[in-house]
Write a protein that holds these residues in place. Structure first.
Motif, PDB file in Angstrom:
ATOM      1  N   ASP A 120       0.984  -1.284   0.076  1.00 42.69           N
ATOM      2  CA  ASP A 120      -0.043   0.004  -0.099  1.00 42.69           C
ATOM      3  C   ASP A 120       0.880   1.177   0.200  1.00 42.69           C
ATOM      4  O   ASP A 120       1.748   1.270   0.603  1.00 42.69           O
ATOM      5  N   TYR A 216      -6.834  18.130  -1.928  1.00 46.63           N
ATOM      6  CA  TYR A 216      -8.089  18.240  -2.597  1.00 46.63           C
ATOM      7  C   TYR A 216      -9.055  18.891  -1.996  1.00 46.63           C
ATOM      8  O   TYR A 216     -10.422  18.810  -2.266  1.00 46.63           O
ATOM      9  N   TYR A 240       0.646  14.021   6.004  1.00 48.27           N
ATOM     10  CA  TYR A 240       0.000  13.328   5.163  1.00 48.27           C
ATOM     11  C   TYR A 240       1.141  12.548   4.470  1.00 48.27           C
ATOM     12  O   TYR A 240       1.717  13.282   3.597  1.00 48.27           O
ATOM     13  N   MET A 244      -1.316   4.937   3.463  1.00 46.50           N
ATOM     14  CA  MET A 244      -2.263   4.866   4.623  1.00 46.50           C
ATOM     15  C   MET A 244      -1.696   4.109   5.748  1.00 46.50           C
ATOM     16  O   MET A 244      -1.960   4.737   6.967  1.00 46.50           O
ATOM     17  N   TYR A 260     -10.161  10.141   4.472  1.00 44.41           N
ATOM     18  CA  TYR A 260     -10.026  10.179   2.947  1.00 44.41           C
ATOM     19  C   TYR A 260     -11.519  10.172   2.466  1.00 44.41           C
ATOM     20  O   TYR A 260     -12.182   9.285   2.372  1.00 44.41           O
TER      21      TYR A 260
HETATM   22  P1  AHM Z   1      -2.542   2.373  -3.354  1.00 47.89           P
HETATM   23  O1  AHM Z   1      -3.032   0.968  -2.967  1.00 47.89           O
HETATM   24  O2  AHM Z   1      -2.735   2.313  -4.823  1.00 47.89           O
HETATM   25  O3  AHM Z   1      -1.277   2.505  -2.839  1.00 47.89           O
HETATM   26  O4  AHM Z   1      -3.641   3.636  -2.958  1.00 47.89           O
HETATM   27  C1  AHM Z   1      -3.805   3.867  -1.529  1.00 47.89           C
HETATM   28  C2  AHM Z   1      -3.113   5.028  -1.028  1.00 47.89           C
HETATM   29  C3  AHM Z   1      -3.177   4.849   0.316  1.00 47.89           C
HETATM   30  O5  AHM Z   1      -1.988   4.346   0.969  1.00 47.89           O
HETATM   31  C4  AHM Z   1      -2.934   6.587   0.802  1.00 47.89           C
HETATM   32  O6  AHM Z   1      -3.714   7.005   1.557  1.00 47.89           O
HETATM   33  C5  AHM Z   1      -3.775   7.060  -0.644  1.00 47.89           C
HETATM   34  O7  AHM Z   1      -3.668   6.208  -1.523  1.00 47.89           O
HETATM   35  C6  AHM Z   1      -3.129   8.461  -1.077  1.00 47.89           C
HETATM   36  O8  AHM Z   1      -3.922   8.755  -2.263  1.00 47.89           O
HETATM   37  P2  AHM Z   1      -3.823  10.236  -2.665  1.00 47.89           P
HETATM   38  O9  AHM Z   1      -2.427  10.412  -3.467  1.00 47.89           O
HETATM   39  O10 AHM Z   1      -4.982  10.344  -3.719  1.00 47.89           O
HETATM   40  O11 AHM Z   1      -3.872  11.280  -1.628  1.00 47.89           O
END
Ligand code: AHM
Ligand code: MG
Length: 339
Positions: A120, A216, A240, A244, A260
């Motif tokens: 992740d 965002y 941030y 995650m 989110y």
């Molecule tokens: P992924 O599973 O493709 O890595 O996406 C999940 C991730 C999370 O770890 C994180 O919180 C989020 O996407 C970040 O998204 P953004 O760049 O839209 O803030």
């Protein structure tokens, strides 16, 4: 359990097995398999930068293999480890369109299925920032004598029997729950073992951090914007990472809230209910926290209609999630608000 002696993940898991009456050792075996896969992924994550350098010229590494994207590599390693032991009867991964049934090994019919996000936050890999693996384990609902089916994976978060994450950070940590509290293990690279380092983790009632992609802001609903304004007014610190697992890990230990919400681009939210939101919600709730959607429903109570379903999420310290809920209720109740 003595504090001055090293307790390895394997030892801890085996001791805990005795807490469950009628436990057959399958869950124990599964958790151990995941621990082994985590060590293998950790090894590759640690040398990812080096592999990239070697891979630039001809897209192959020193032994001539194709350099794989690390998230696909992690996916394959987890699948291999789980397949070989036969401790589960099926797998669903964020990286695969469909679930993968697993044939029984040595006539052993397994009663569990595993869901996972192998790596992740993978956009962070190339720049050496922490990433993680998230997993959840369900008891199958299909007939034990037939292959698993989709219903085994489309279970609510409340049906999870175990969940965890591995954080590949400054040190590598594995945190998991089987519904009796949350415990954390740090990988000791000198002996190659995860060792108990954080026993019975409790999330602080509130904290000083809020974690949201504030870029965002204008794409969030107006009540969510008001809550974010409030966090800023309160001088909460914004953190941030964009991974995650890392953001939740900070909040688990130091308190805070991770958000989110729905955006115009992701009207249902971006994060995956099965692979990300439910397992992390189980852990946070077990540590005393809360996890709800932007529509204020408990995440673990949400119906799961398809494998790659997305969800909105607000997760973290109980007092802060309650505060966010009160904010959304108050502002969305105003008749002209947001119009
Ligand atoms: P992924 O599973 O493709 O890595 O996406 C999940 C991730 C999370 O770890 C994180 O919180 C989020 O996407 C970040 O998204 P953004 O760049 O839209 O803030
Ligand atoms: Mg993910």
């Amino acid at each position: 359990m003595s504090n001055n002696r090293t307790v390895t993940l394997d030892e801890f898991i085996i001791r805990r097995q005795k807490d469950f009456s009628f436990a057959s050792g399958e869950l124990t075996g599964l958790l151990r398999d995941i621990g082994v896969a985590a060590k293998i992924v950790n090894r590759e994550v640690n040398k990812a930068g080096l592999l990239n350098i070697l891979g630039v010229a001809d897209k192959s590494n020193a032994t001539g293999d194709e350099v794989q994207k690390l998230d696909l590599y992690a996916n394959q390693k987890l699948i291999d480890c789980l397949k070989n032991s036969g401790e589960c009867c099926g797998i669903a991964s964020e990286e695969n369109e469909d679930f993968i049934p697993i044939n029984s090994v040595a006539d052993k019919s397994s009663k569990y299925v595993v869901v996972f996000d192998p790596l992740d936050g993978s956009s962070n890999i190339d720049v050496n920032v922490s990433v993680g693996t998230i997993f959840g384990i369900y008891r199958r609902v299909s007939d034990a004598n037939s292959p698993c089916n989709l219903d085994d994976f489309l279970q609510k978060g409340t049906k999870l029997v175990a969940a965890g994450y591995v954080l590949y950070g400054t040190s590598t940590l594995l945190v998991y729950t089987t519904g009796r509290g949350v415990n954390g293990f740090t990988l000791d690279p000198t002996i190659g073992e995860f060792c108990l380092s954080h026993q019975d983790i409790q999330i602080p009632e509130r904290g000083n951090y809020y974690s949201v992609n504030q870029g965002y802001y204008l794409k969030f609903d107006v009540e969510m914007r008001r809550y974010i304004d409030y966090c800023s007014d309160m001088n909460y610190r914004l953190r941030y990472i964009g991974s995650m697992v890392s953001d939740i890990h900070r909040i688990l230990f130091q308190g805070g809230i991770f958000l989110y919400p729905n955006t115009r681009k992701y009207p249902q939210g971006k994060l995956r209910l099965v692979y990300e939101c439910n397992p992390l919600s189980f852990i946070v709730e077990q540590a005393g926290g809360r996890s709800i959607s932007s529509q204020l429903e408990r995440i673990m109570d949400l119906d799961v209609k398809h494998l790659h379903q997305r969800a909105t999420i607000a997760i973290g310290s109980p007092a802060m999630v309650d505060e966010m809920k009160a904010f959304v209720e108050r502002y969305s109740a105003l008749p002209t608000f947001g119009k």
